[in-house]
Scaffold this motif. Structure first.
Motif, PDB file in Angstrom:
ATOM      1  N   LEU A 272       0.832  -1.208   0.000  1.00 23.67           N
ATOM      2  CA  LEU A 272       0.000   0.000   0.000  1.00 23.67           C
ATOM      3  C   LEU A 272       0.864   1.254   0.000  1.00 23.67           C
ATOM      4  O   LEU A 272       0.542   2.252  -0.651  1.00 23.67           O
ATOM      5  CB  LEU A 272      -0.944  -0.003   1.194  1.00 23.67           C
ATOM      6  CG  LEU A 272      -2.342  -0.598   0.964  1.00 23.67           C
ATOM      7  CD1 LEU A 272      -3.136   0.266  -0.012  1.00 23.67           C
ATOM      8  CD2 LEU A 272      -2.285  -2.025   0.461  1.00 23.67           C
ATOM      9  N   GLU A 273       1.972   1.230   0.700  1.00 28.96           N
ATOM     10  CA  GLU A 273       2.899   2.367   0.686  1.00 28.96           C
ATOM     11  C   GLU A 273       3.516   2.536  -0.699  1.00 28.96           C
ATOM     12  O   GLU A 273       3.666   3.660  -1.189  1.00 28.96           O
ATOM     13  CB  GLU A 273       3.989   2.164   1.735  1.00 28.96           C
ATOM     14  CG  GLU A 273       3.489   2.282   3.169  1.00 28.96           C
ATOM     15  CD  GLU A 273       4.529   1.875   4.189  1.00 28.96           C
ATOM     16  OE1 GLU A 273       5.670   1.535   3.766  1.00 28.96           O
ATOM     17  OE2 GLU A 273       4.217   1.875   5.395  1.00 28.96           O
ATOM     18  N   MET A 274       3.868   1.439  -1.340  1.00 28.79           N
ATOM     19  CA  MET A 274       4.447   1.507  -2.681  1.00 28.79           C
ATOM     20  C   MET A 274       3.439   2.062  -3.686  1.00 28.79           C
ATOM     21  O   MET A 274       3.790   2.857  -4.559  1.00 28.79           O
ATOM     22  CB  MET A 274       4.940   0.121  -3.106  1.00 28.79           C
ATOM     23  CG  MET A 274       6.153  -0.368  -2.321  1.00 28.79           C
ATOM     24  SD  MET A 274       6.474  -2.142  -2.495  1.00 28.79           S
ATOM     25  CE  MET A 274       6.921  -2.263  -4.224  1.00 28.79           C
ATOM     26  N   TYR A 284       1.325  13.213  -9.824  1.00 27.51           N
ATOM     27  CA  TYR A 284      -0.100  13.020  -9.558  1.00 27.51           C
ATOM     28  C   TYR A 284      -0.507  11.550  -9.714  1.00 27.51           C
ATOM     29  O   TYR A 284      -1.700  11.225  -9.675  1.00 27.51           O
ATOM     30  CB  TYR A 284      -0.934  13.877 -10.524  1.00 27.51           C
ATOM     31  CG  TYR A 284      -0.445  13.811 -11.958  1.00 27.51           C
ATOM     32  CD1 TYR A 284      -0.827  12.786 -12.808  1.00 27.51           C
ATOM     33  CD2 TYR A 284       0.440  14.773 -12.451  1.00 27.51           C
ATOM     34  CE1 TYR A 284      -0.353  12.710 -14.104  1.00 27.51           C
ATOM     35  CE2 TYR A 284       0.919  14.713 -13.751  1.00 27.51           C
ATOM     36  CZ  TYR A 284       0.518  13.677 -14.568  1.00 27.51           C
ATOM     37  OH  TYR A 284       0.995  13.607 -15.855  1.00 27.51           O
ATOM     38  N   TYR A 285       0.461  10.656  -9.890  1.00 29.46           N
ATOM     39  CA  TYR A 285       0.160   9.256 -10.173  1.00 29.46           C
ATOM     40  C   TYR A 285       1.046   8.339  -9.350  1.00 29.46           C
ATOM     41  O   TYR A 285       2.236   8.616  -9.142  1.00 29.46           O
ATOM     42  CB  TYR A 285       0.359   8.972 -11.658  1.00 29.46           C
ATOM     43  CG  TYR A 285      -0.554   7.897 -12.218  1.00 29.46           C
ATOM     44  CD1 TYR A 285      -1.918   8.138 -12.388  1.00 29.46           C
ATOM     45  CD2 TYR A 285      -0.073   6.645 -12.578  1.00 29.46           C
ATOM     46  CE1 TYR A 285      -2.771   7.163 -12.902  1.00 29.46           C
ATOM     47  CE2 TYR A 285      -0.913   5.670 -13.099  1.00 29.46           C
ATOM     48  CZ  TYR A 285      -2.264   5.934 -13.254  1.00 29.46           C
ATOM     49  OH  TYR A 285      -3.107   4.972 -13.762  1.00 29.46           O
ATOM     50  N   GLY A 286       0.460   7.240  -8.869  1.00 23.90           N
ATOM     51  CA  GLY A 286       1.202   6.204  -8.166  1.00 23.90           C
ATOM     52  C   GLY A 286       1.163   4.916  -8.955  1.00 23.90           C
ATOM     53  O   GLY A 286       1.363   4.910 -10.169  1.00 23.90           O
ATOM     54  N   TYR A 287       0.878   3.807  -8.269  1.00 19.31           N
ATOM     55  CA  TYR A 287       0.716   2.533  -8.957  1.00 19.31           C
ATOM     56  C   TYR A 287      -0.751   2.394  -9.367  1.00 19.31           C
ATOM     57  O   TYR A 287      -1.587   1.863  -8.643  1.00 19.31           O
ATOM     58  CB  TYR A 287       1.124   1.369  -8.060  1.00 19.31           C
ATOM     59  CG  TYR A 287       2.609   1.068  -8.028  1.00 19.31           C
ATOM     60  CD1 TYR A 287       3.519   1.813  -8.786  1.00 19.31           C
ATOM     61  CD2 TYR A 287       3.111   0.034  -7.247  1.00 19.31           C
ATOM     62  CE1 TYR A 287       4.878   1.537  -8.750  1.00 19.31           C
ATOM     63  CE2 TYR A 287       4.471  -0.263  -7.211  1.00 19.31           C
ATOM     64  CZ  TYR A 287       5.341   0.502  -7.967  1.00 19.31           C
ATOM     65  OH  TYR A 287       6.691   0.222  -7.937  1.00 19.31           O
ATOM     66  N   LEU A 288      -1.067   2.928 -10.539  1.00 19.74           N
ATOM     67  CA  LEU A 288      -2.408   2.867 -11.128  1.00 19.74           C
ATOM     68  C   LEU A 288      -3.468   3.468 -10.211  1.00 19.74           C
ATOM     69  O   LEU A 288      -4.612   3.017 -10.155  1.00 19.74           O
ATOM     70  CB  LEU A 288      -2.771   1.423 -11.515  1.00 19.74           C
ATOM     71  CG  LEU A 288      -1.792   0.771 -12.504  1.00 19.74           C
ATOM     72  CD1 LEU A 288      -2.219  -0.656 -12.823  1.00 19.74           C
ATOM     73  CD2 LEU A 288      -1.641   1.585 -13.773  1.00 19.74           C
ATOM     74  N   ILE A 289      -3.060   4.509  -9.476  1.00 19.51           N
ATOM     75  CA  ILE A 289      -3.992   5.347  -8.726  1.00 19.51           C
ATOM     76  C   ILE A 289      -3.604   6.805  -8.968  1.00 19.51           C
ATOM     77  O   ILE A 289      -2.460   7.115  -9.308  1.00 19.51           O
ATOM     78  CB  ILE A 289      -3.988   5.063  -7.208  1.00 19.51           C
ATOM     79  CG1 ILE A 289      -2.583   5.263  -6.622  1.00 19.51           C
ATOM     80  CG2 ILE A 289      -4.529   3.670  -6.913  1.00 19.51           C
ATOM     81  CD1 ILE A 289      -2.557   5.217  -5.112  1.00 19.51           C
TER      82      ILE A 289
END
Length: 349
Positions: A272-274, A284-289
């Motif tokens: 979840l942290e990754m 503005y983007y993380g792992y597909l969020i």
């Protein structure tokens, strides 16, 4: 329910998408693709009314519309692929996100000097610059694509042959590359992804409404000697995930709880942290969020909020600090921030 919260829900329900309810035009986003790819390859079905759920501090504050109806959720399915990657990570099937995909998934389109350097991290952040055709659709179809929540603007026409760079050098919201990630995850698990998702995510969080994750007519592939469907990470060309708002909210509660819900650790804290780490070239983007760390995405949402967003539009809003999960479905995308502002106002009353 407080008058302020009722007012917020009334406002959200007034912001219905212009998409038809019976799949007549306008319906979907494939129409803007260059021919001959401006068509459906998988099934779609009629939508419900504006619907949603609000949980605050683990209490169900409100539900409206048809929250138990299984509806297409478009690119929220991307986030579900990220959750499946998390399942693989926690099972040590994907121990290093910076390992080239080809190391565990040879023979599916990551050959060549440049493509062999693409990692899972690149695919999850949509910075892979992968080149090729997946499920019968060339990724060039989505080059130069610019989506409504993305700052800036495209410097070319969607579908043009933009020169490609090194993996990690450019963020591009590209649904064919997402389908390539889904194919890679299928080869990693060696099991149909909908089965893994139901077993590893839906059942542990207590989802109970009808669910399906459908593929394209040309999506069948051979994996470990068996015929399996490679499902798309959205409904751009049809297919994809159909799920209820209530079950989306339950997934959101698990994410809000840093991977835990009802005493079960569904996904690891580490994953979840990754997922929430901002992409260097697309903060503005993380792992597909979608992230809101600088307020660029939605100015009236807290900087601690993050989102799964699909066309249509469907929004799952998660804020661990506020202990908030809000699902809004079939709202007019340009009015999303206004809807968020109304919810935030109701919580402060």
């Amino acid at each position: 329910m407080t008058p302020s919260l009722q007012s917020a829900i009334d406002f959200i329900q007034s912001c219905e998408t212009p998409w038809s309810r019976d799949t007549s035009a306008p319906w979907g986003i494939h129409d803007v693709d260059p021919a001959p790819y401006n068509r459906l390859y998988g099934p779609v079905h009629g939508r419900g009314p504006v619907s949603g759920i609000i949980y605050h501090k683990h209490q169900l504050l409100a539900a409206w519309g048809e929250p138990r109806k299984s509806d297409l959720t478009f690119s929220v399915a991307k986030t579900y692929l990220a959750l499946l990657a998390g399942v693989a990570f926690d099972r040590d099937l994907l121990s290093d996100v910076h390992e080239p995909v080809i190391a565990k998934c040879p023979g599916i389109g990551f050959e060549g000097e440049r493509l062999s350097r693409i990692t899972w991290h690149h695919l999850l952040q949509q910075t892979s610059e992968w080149e090729g055709t997946c499920l019968g659709i060339p990724e060039q179809v989505d080059r130069y694509r610019w989506v409504s929540y993305q700052p800036g603007q495209a410097d070319g026409k969607k579908g043009d042959a933009r020169p490609l760079g090194e993996p990690g050098s450019r963020f591009e919201y590209n649904d064919v590359r997402i389908n390539q990630l889904s194919l890679a995850l299928l080869h990693l698990f060696k099991r149909p992804l909908p089965e893994v998702f139901e077993e590893s995510i839906l059942q542990p969080v207590g989802c109970q409404d009808p669910f399906q994750w459908q593929g394209y007519e040309q999506g069948w592939t051979q994996v470990a000697g068996q015929r399996m469907m490679s499902v798309p990470g959205g409904s751009h060309w049809g297919g994809g995930v159909s799920i209820s708002a209530m079950d989306q909210a339950k997934i959101g509660l698990m994410l809000m709880g840093n991977g835990q819900l009802n005493g079960k650790q569904v996904l690891s804290h580490q994953w979840l942290e990754m997922m929430q780490q901002a992409c260097d070239i697309a903060p503005y983007y993380g792992y597909l969020i979608w992230l809101n760390q600088d307020g660029q995405l939605f100015k009236d949402a807290p900087r601690t909020s993050w989102f799964a967003i699909g066309a249509g539009s469907s929004v799952t809003w998660v804020d661990p600090q506020l202990e908030l999960v809000c699902v809004m479905r079939w709202i007019d995308a340009p009015k999303t921030n206004d809807c968020i502002a109304k919810v935030m106002q109701s919580l402060s009353m």
